[in-house]
Design a protein around this motif. Structure first.
Motif, PDB file in Angstrom:
ATOM      1  N   GLN A 128       0.831   0.047  -3.493  1.00 22.15           N
ATOM      2  CA  GLN A 128       0.416   0.658  -2.224  1.00 22.15           C
ATOM      3  C   GLN A 128      -0.590   1.784  -2.466  1.00 22.15           C
ATOM      4  O   GLN A 128      -1.574   1.925  -1.737  1.00 22.15           O
ATOM      5  N   LEU A 164      -3.951   0.292  -3.207  1.00 18.78           N
ATOM      6  CA  LEU A 164      -4.568  -0.194  -1.971  1.00 18.78           C
ATOM      7  C   LEU A 164      -5.132   0.965  -1.155  1.00 18.78           C
ATOM      8  O   LEU A 164      -6.241   0.883  -0.611  1.00 18.78           O
ATOM      9  N   LEU A 211      -8.319   2.155  -2.676  1.00 11.10           N
ATOM     10  CA  LEU A 211      -9.417   1.211  -2.385  1.00 11.10           C
ATOM     11  C   LEU A 211      -9.900   1.372  -0.951  1.00 11.10           C
ATOM     12  O   LEU A 211     -11.107   1.371  -0.674  1.00 11.10           O
ATOM     13  N   ALA A 212      -8.946   1.509  -0.030  1.00 12.79           N
ATOM     14  CA  ALA A 212      -9.319   1.565   1.389  1.00 12.79           C
ATOM     15  C   ALA A 212     -10.022   2.872   1.732  1.00 12.79           C
ATOM     16  O   ALA A 212     -10.996   2.897   2.476  1.00 12.79           O
ATOM     17  N   ALA A 238     -13.083   3.695  -1.502  1.00 15.91           N
ATOM     18  CA  ALA A 238     -14.078   2.691  -1.837  1.00 15.91           C
ATOM     19  C   ALA A 238     -14.750   2.976  -3.186  1.00 15.91           C
ATOM     20  O   ALA A 238     -15.965   3.140  -3.270  1.00 15.91           O
ATOM     21  N   PRO A 239     -13.962   3.029  -4.243  1.00 15.27           N
ATOM     22  CA  PRO A 239     -14.534   3.339  -5.565  1.00 15.27           C
ATOM     23  C   PRO A 239     -15.472   2.230  -6.031  1.00 15.27           C
ATOM     24  O   PRO A 239     -15.352   1.091  -5.589  1.00 15.27           O
ATOM     25  N   VAL A 240     -16.380   2.587  -6.918  1.00 15.30           N
ATOM     26  CA  VAL A 240     -17.271   1.584  -7.525  1.00 15.30           C
ATOM     27  C   VAL A 240     -17.228   1.724  -9.050  1.00 15.30           C
ATOM     28  O   VAL A 240     -16.628   2.644  -9.592  1.00 15.30           O
ATOM     29  N   LEU A 292     -13.601   1.689  -9.824  1.00 16.09           N
ATOM     30  CA  LEU A 292     -13.079   0.489  -9.172  1.00 16.09           C
ATOM     31  C   LEU A 292     -12.261  -0.342 -10.155  1.00 16.09           C
ATOM     32  O   LEU A 292     -11.178  -0.836  -9.843  1.00 16.09           O
ATOM     33  N   ARG A 293     -12.791  -0.437 -11.375  1.00 18.48           N
ATOM     34  CA  ARG A 293     -12.074  -1.241 -12.372  1.00 18.48           C
ATOM     35  C   ARG A 293     -10.725  -0.620 -12.736  1.00 18.48           C
ATOM     36  O   ARG A 293      -9.757  -1.342 -12.994  1.00 18.48           O
ATOM     37  N   VAL A 329      -8.411  -1.813  -9.933  1.00 14.75           N
ATOM     38  CA  VAL A 329      -8.114  -3.249 -10.028  1.00 14.75           C
ATOM     39  C   VAL A 329      -7.224  -3.526 -11.244  1.00 14.75           C
ATOM     40  O   VAL A 329      -6.260  -4.302 -11.176  1.00 14.75           O
ATOM     41  N   VAL A 374      -3.514  -2.792 -10.423  1.00 15.96           N
ATOM     42  CA  VAL A 374      -2.673  -3.754  -9.709  1.00 15.96           C
ATOM     43  C   VAL A 374      -2.248  -4.903 -10.631  1.00 15.96           C
ATOM     44  O   VAL A 374      -1.203  -5.518 -10.429  1.00 15.96           O
ATOM     45  N   HIS A 375      -3.053  -5.168 -11.657  1.00 16.93           N
ATOM     46  CA  HIS A 375      -2.602  -6.154 -12.648  1.00 16.93           C
ATOM     47  C   HIS A 375      -1.528  -5.570 -13.557  1.00 16.93           C
ATOM     48  O   HIS A 375      -0.573  -6.245 -13.929  1.00 16.93           O
ATOM     49  N   ARG A 401      -6.365  -5.226 -20.187  1.00 15.73           N
ATOM     50  CA  ARG A 401      -6.759  -4.654 -18.884  1.00 15.73           C
ATOM     51  C   ARG A 401      -7.370  -3.268 -19.065  1.00 15.73           C
ATOM     52  O   ARG A 401      -8.294  -2.898 -18.349  1.00 15.73           O
ATOM     53  N   PHE A 433     -10.825  -3.732 -20.224  1.00  9.00           N
ATOM     54  CA  PHE A 433     -11.662  -4.157 -19.100  1.00  9.00           C
ATOM     55  C   PHE A 433     -12.022  -2.958 -18.220  1.00  9.00           C
ATOM     56  O   PHE A 433     -13.156  -2.820 -17.752  1.00  9.00           O
ATOM     57  N   GLY A 468     -15.556  -3.396 -18.399  1.00 13.04           N
ATOM     58  CA  GLY A 468     -15.855  -4.483 -17.473  1.00 13.04           C
ATOM     59  C   GLY A 468     -15.808  -5.843 -18.143  1.00 13.04           C
ATOM     60  O   GLY A 468     -16.134  -6.856 -17.528  1.00 13.04           O
TER      61      GLY A 468
END
Lengths: 218, 218
Positions: B61, B64, B67-68, B71-73, B77-78, B81, B84-85, B203, B206, B210
């Protein structure tokens, strides 16, 4: 008219559904290899899964690109986050088909299955293919009938899995330890395959409702 | 000074590391249950894992929400992401500890392990705990030494897993089919536990680069 952004989400969903179909085709082929002692079928599973793994990387990248450029919120955001989980589940389903194929290859030219469990594995293979197809279909249209069939088929798979344990653990089992171990591992691969289809259905549900309390079945 | 946004990412990472530690503690307790035929330890695993599952939902949560709202980039952002994995991997590690605990409970008051494999499972349990702790540590500081130790320990776990197959499939195996099956399943649970630690390390990689070509080991 759909915006370009929603077209991107549609393309991601269509790829996710295709990934589930590929996983189902791989498990079908692996089951053919298992049931008919077909080495060539088993080898083909391993080659064809490369497509699935490539799709996974592409869809993961597409999802990242959407997050970075479009900064979606609410249900659109959940679609993208669900997508990165679904690529992982579908790829893992393919990986389980590969495990089945590898056991076929390892034992070839001997059959893996004693005759008396061929019927059980035929049924487990059919269930697995149905589950993958239903998962694909639920991704596209969220069809609740298909979603509930996934639950039912998963239950049926769990029953088959338990039955397999009863068979190999029974004093009447006459095929020895190595055959018993192959069967138990195979049973687990089919059962985990079903669990990932359930997880995909739960992700689709989360996508529309934001509900994270459902068991994602991993 | 860290921005509020980066403090949120730090909090997520700190929770992810704690989730790995909890998974390691659960596997340690499950292994104690297994090695010492301790039903109470096995039961405690199942209770304590509820904390891990709750954390998973909370971190999902939180990711999320980031992200909402933010709005990372790029690498931010990675990080989200990857998070959540990683919740999914850590929760699954806990699930595998639960599988070990359930076998202990199922066979209680009988021991699951014949005496001649107690040493192997002691070692597998130690490796699992080290892997979980190293995964926690890699999440926090990306330490490459710890990351490469994860690879080594995973290799060692695979070797132990293979050795277990050799043991139970040998004609000298005298403990029958049911014990062989328990051992093979247990071996797979420890081996999958290690795979998820490897996936977490991939992860994290990554996250900073990336790079999605690394095997996420699922």
């Amino acid at each position: 008219m759909r915006t370009e952004f929603h077209q991107q989400l549609d393309a991601i969903n269509s790829d996710l559904a295709r990934m589930c179909e590929l996983a189902g085709e791989a498990m079908q082929l692996a089951t053919v290899g298992l049931l008919t002692v077909d080495l060539e079928a088993a080898e083909r599973v391993l080659t064809e899964l490369e497509v699935l793994s490539r799709m996974r990387r592409e869809v993961d990248q597409a999802a990242l690109a959407v997050l970075a450029r479009q900064a979606p919120v609410a249900s659109d955001l959940r679609v993208v986050v669900a997508a990165v989980h679904i690529t992982s589940d579908a790829d893992r389903m393919g990986g389980l088909a590969a495990h089945v194929a590898r056991i076929v290859r390892l034992r070839h030219p001997d059959p893996v299955l004693p005759n008396d469990v061929v019927g059980q594995f035929t049924e487990m293979g059919n269930l697995a293919v149905d589950l993958a197809e239903d998962a694909a279909s639920v991704i596209i249209d969220g069809d609740p009938v298909r979603a509930s069939r996934i639950r039912d088929d998963d239950e049926a798979m769990n029953d088959m899995h338990r039955r397999l344990f009863t068979t190999v653990m029974s004093p009447a089992w006459s095929h020895g330890v190595p055959a018993a171990i192959d069967l138990v591992l195979l049973g687990r691969f089919y059962e985990r395959f079903a669990d990932h289809a359930v997880a995909i259905a739960a992700r689709v549900l989360f996508r529309s409702t934001g509900d994270t309390t459902r068991d994602f079945g991993q």
